[in-house]
Design a protein around this motif. Structure first.
Motif, short mmCIF file in Angstrom:
data_model
loop_
_atom_site.label_atom_id
_atom_site.label_comp_id
_atom_site.label_asym_id
_atom_site.label_seq_id
_atom_site.Cartn_x
_atom_site.Cartn_y
_atom_site.Cartn_z
N GLN A 9 0.77 -1.29 -0.03
CA GLN A 9 -0.04 0.09 0.00
C GLN A 9 0.88 1.30 -0.09
OE1 GLN A 9 -2.64 -0.30 3.38
NE2 GLN A 9 -4.32 -0.91 2.13
N TRP A 10 1.78 1.39 0.64
CA TRP A 10 2.68 2.46 1.06
C TRP A 10 3.53 2.59 -0.38
CZ3 TRP A 10 1.66 6.26 3.95
CH2 TRP A 10 0.84 6.12 5.03
N ILE A 11 4.01 1.68 -0.89
CA ILE A 11 4.67 1.65 -2.11
C ILE A 11 3.87 2.23 -3.35
CG2 ILE A 11 5.80 0.28 -4.00
CD1 ILE A 11 7.03 -1.65 -1.84
N TYR A 12 2.61 1.84 -3.43
CA TYR A 12 1.77 2.37 -4.26
C TYR A 12 1.34 3.66 -4.20
CZ TYR A 12 0.84 -1.75 -7.20
OH TYR A 12 1.21 -2.84 -8.00
N ARG A 13 1.31 4.08 -2.79
CA ARG A 13 0.87 5.62 -2.62
C ARG A 13 2.00 6.43 -3.11
NH1 ARG A 13 -1.90 4.53 3.32
NH2 ARG A 13 -3.68 3.49 2.75
N ALA A 14 3.33 5.89 -2.82
CA ALA A 14 4.62 6.58 -2.94
C ALA A 14 4.62 6.83 -4.67
CB ALA A 14 5.76 6.17 -2.48
N VAL A 15 4.46 5.73 -5.25
CA VAL A 15 4.30 5.65 -6.81
C VAL A 15 3.33 6.73 -7.23
CG1 VAL A 15 3.94 4.48 -8.80
CG2 VAL A 15 5.12 3.23 -6.92
N PHE A 16 2.29 6.71 -6.71
CA PHE A 16 1.19 7.86 -7.21
C PHE A 16 1.41 9.18 -6.69
CE2 PHE A 16 -2.48 10.44 -6.15
CZ PHE A 16 -3.27 10.49 -7.04
N LEU A 17 1.98 9.29 -5.65
CA LEU A 17 2.66 10.86 -5.29
C LEU A 17 3.61 11.21 -6.54
CD1 LEU A 17 2.75 10.93 -1.61
CD2 LEU A 17 1.13 11.97 -3.01
N VAL A 18 4.53 10.18 -6.69
CA VAL A 18 5.70 10.54 -7.68
C VAL A 18 4.92 11.14 -8.92
CG1 VAL A 18 7.67 9.56 -8.95
CG2 VAL A 18 7.40 9.60 -6.57
N LEU A 19 3.90 10.04 -9.54
CA LEU A 19 3.41 10.39 -10.65
C LEU A 19 2.52 11.67 -10.86
CD1 LEU A 19 2.20 6.79 -11.34
CD2 LEU A 19 3.87 7.97 -12.83
N ALA A 20 1.82 11.94 -9.84
CA ALA A 20 1.02 13.20 -9.60
C ALA A 20 1.76 14.25 -9.69
CB ALA A 20 0.28 13.01 -8.08
N LEU A 21 3.20 14.32 -8.94
CA LEU A 21 3.80 15.35 -8.97
C LEU A 21 4.68 15.60 -10.38
CD1 LEU A 21 5.71 15.09 -5.42
CD2 LEU A 21 4.00 16.86 -5.82
N GLY A 22 4.87 14.62 -10.86
CA GLY A 22 5.35 14.64 -12.20
C GLY A 22 4.34 15.29 -13.31
N LEU A 23 3.21 14.73 -13.36
CA LEU A 23 2.10 15.31 -14.13
C LEU A 23 2.00 16.76 -13.82
CD1 LEU A 23 -0.53 12.43 -14.03
CD2 LEU A 23 0.99 13.04 -16.21
N LEU A 24 1.97 17.05 -12.35
CA LEU A 24 1.98 18.48 -12.26
C LEU A 24 3.17 19.55 -13.00
CD1 LEU A 24 0.50 18.58 -8.54
CD2 LEU A 24 -0.74 19.26 -10.75
N PHE A 25 4.12 18.83 -12.59
CA PHE A 25 5.47 19.55 -13.27
C PHE A 25 5.29 19.71 -14.53
CE2 PHE A 25 9.98 19.18 -15.05
CZ PHE A 25 10.13 20.16 -14.51
N LEU A 26 4.88 18.52 -15.32
CA LEU A 26 4.58 18.71 -17.02
C LEU A 26 3.63 19.61 -17.11
CD1 LEU A 26 4.99 14.91 -17.94
CD2 LEU A 26 6.75 16.80 -18.46
N LYS A 27 2.42 19.78 -16.44
CA LYS A 27 1.45 21.01 -16.48
C LYS A 27 2.14 22.47 -16.49
CE LYS A 27 -3.17 18.83 -15.90
NZ LYS A 27 -4.35 19.02 -14.85
N ALA A 50 -8.95 5.77 -12.27
CA ALA A 50 -8.55 4.58 -12.57
C ALA A 50 -7.87 3.62 -11.18
CB ALA A 50 -7.26 4.19 -13.60
N TRP A 51 -7.26 4.44 -10.35
CA TRP A 51 -6.71 3.78 -9.31
C TRP A 51 -7.89 3.48 -8.32
CZ3 TRP A 51 -1.36 4.22 -7.34
CH2 TRP A 51 -0.29 4.08 -8.09
N VAL A 52 -8.90 4.48 -8.09
CA VAL A 52 -9.81 4.27 -6.94
C VAL A 52 -10.80 3.11 -7.59
CG1 VAL A 52 -11.95 5.34 -6.23
CG2 VAL A 52 -9.74 6.61 -6.38
N VAL A 53 -10.89 2.97 -8.67
CA VAL A 53 -11.75 1.82 -9.27
C VAL A 53 -11.27 0.66 -8.99
CG1 VAL A 53 -12.93 0.91 -11.42
CG2 VAL A 53 -13.19 3.28 -10.90
N ARG A 54 -9.85 0.59 -9.42
CA ARG A 54 -9.12 -0.57 -9.17
C ARG A 54 -8.93 -0.90 -7.51
NH1 ARG A 54 -10.35 -0.85 -13.26
NH2 ARG A 54 -9.55 -1.15 -15.25
N ARG A 55 -8.03 -0.14 -6.81
CA ARG A 55 -7.68 -0.41 -5.73
C ARG A 55 -8.09 0.57 -4.62
NH1 ARG A 55 -6.63 -5.56 -4.32
NH2 ARG A 55 -4.52 -5.74 -4.09
N PRO A 56 -9.11 1.16 -4.27
CA PRO A 56 -9.46 2.14 -3.56
C PRO A 56 -8.65 2.44 -2.15
CG PRO A 56 -11.17 0.71 -3.50
CD PRO A 56 -10.22 0.01 -4.35
#
Length: 179
Positions: A9-27, A50-56
């Protein structure tokens, strides 16, 4: 076994945060934004849905709210409005996790597309009631259409690269409850 589940769970949360910050940086980067160009999709919204539907359980409410609130502040939108609407939409999906587990992908896609359109309309309605200047409707509608079209790609990449899938029937969480 519970420790592995919690660490995943914590690994996926960290991956999500990295992806979200990367997408914000690109925006925030000034990449080819010329006048009259078509808007791109809201990849962060697709990723959250997608993540909430798959693994809330991988995306807690507070994490979604903070990430989208930071996006509101960085993109100079009315602070908290889009974040509140996204939180409401994700909680709607989260409350129907037992139903969405049984749905095939096309029905899930239609459900998420309806939520994205509902988010667009409610956001614009609230801004109109408050007399806040808005982007043209066609511009925002194209962005939502792009997001709806991109949703299967985000789901596919999340499944292939991150092995993010719907929980199997009978799978249990770290507290011994069925997922």
């Amino acid at each position: 076994m519970a420790e592995v589940w919690r660490s995943a769970q914590w690994i996926y949360r960290a991956v999500f945060l990295v992806l979200a910050l990367g997408l914000l940086f690109l925006k925030l980067l000034p990449l080819g934004q010329s006048a009259g160009a078509l808007p791109g999709p809201d990849i962060l919204l697709c990723l959250i849905m997608a993540w909430v539907v798959r693994r809330p359980d991988y995306l807690p409410l507070v994490m979604i709210a903070i990430v989208v609130l930071i996006e509101d502040l960085l993109l100079m939108r009315p602070p908290g409005l889009w974040a509140a609407l996204v939180v409401l939409a994700t909680e709607f999906l989260r409350s129907r996790v037992a139903l969405t587990r049984e749905l095939n992908f096309v029905v899930e896609w239609i459900l998420v597309a309806g939520l994205m359109v509902g988010l667009l309309l409610s956001y614009r309605l609230i801004l109109a009631v408050a007399f806040v200047p808005q982007a043209p409707f066609g511009f925002v509608a194209v962005q939502v259409i792009w997001s709806i079209v991109l949703y299967p790609v985000v789901v596919g990449l999340s499944h292939l690269i991150l092995d993010l899938r719907k929980p199997a029937t009978g799978e249990i969480d770290s507290f011994g409850r069925r997922v």
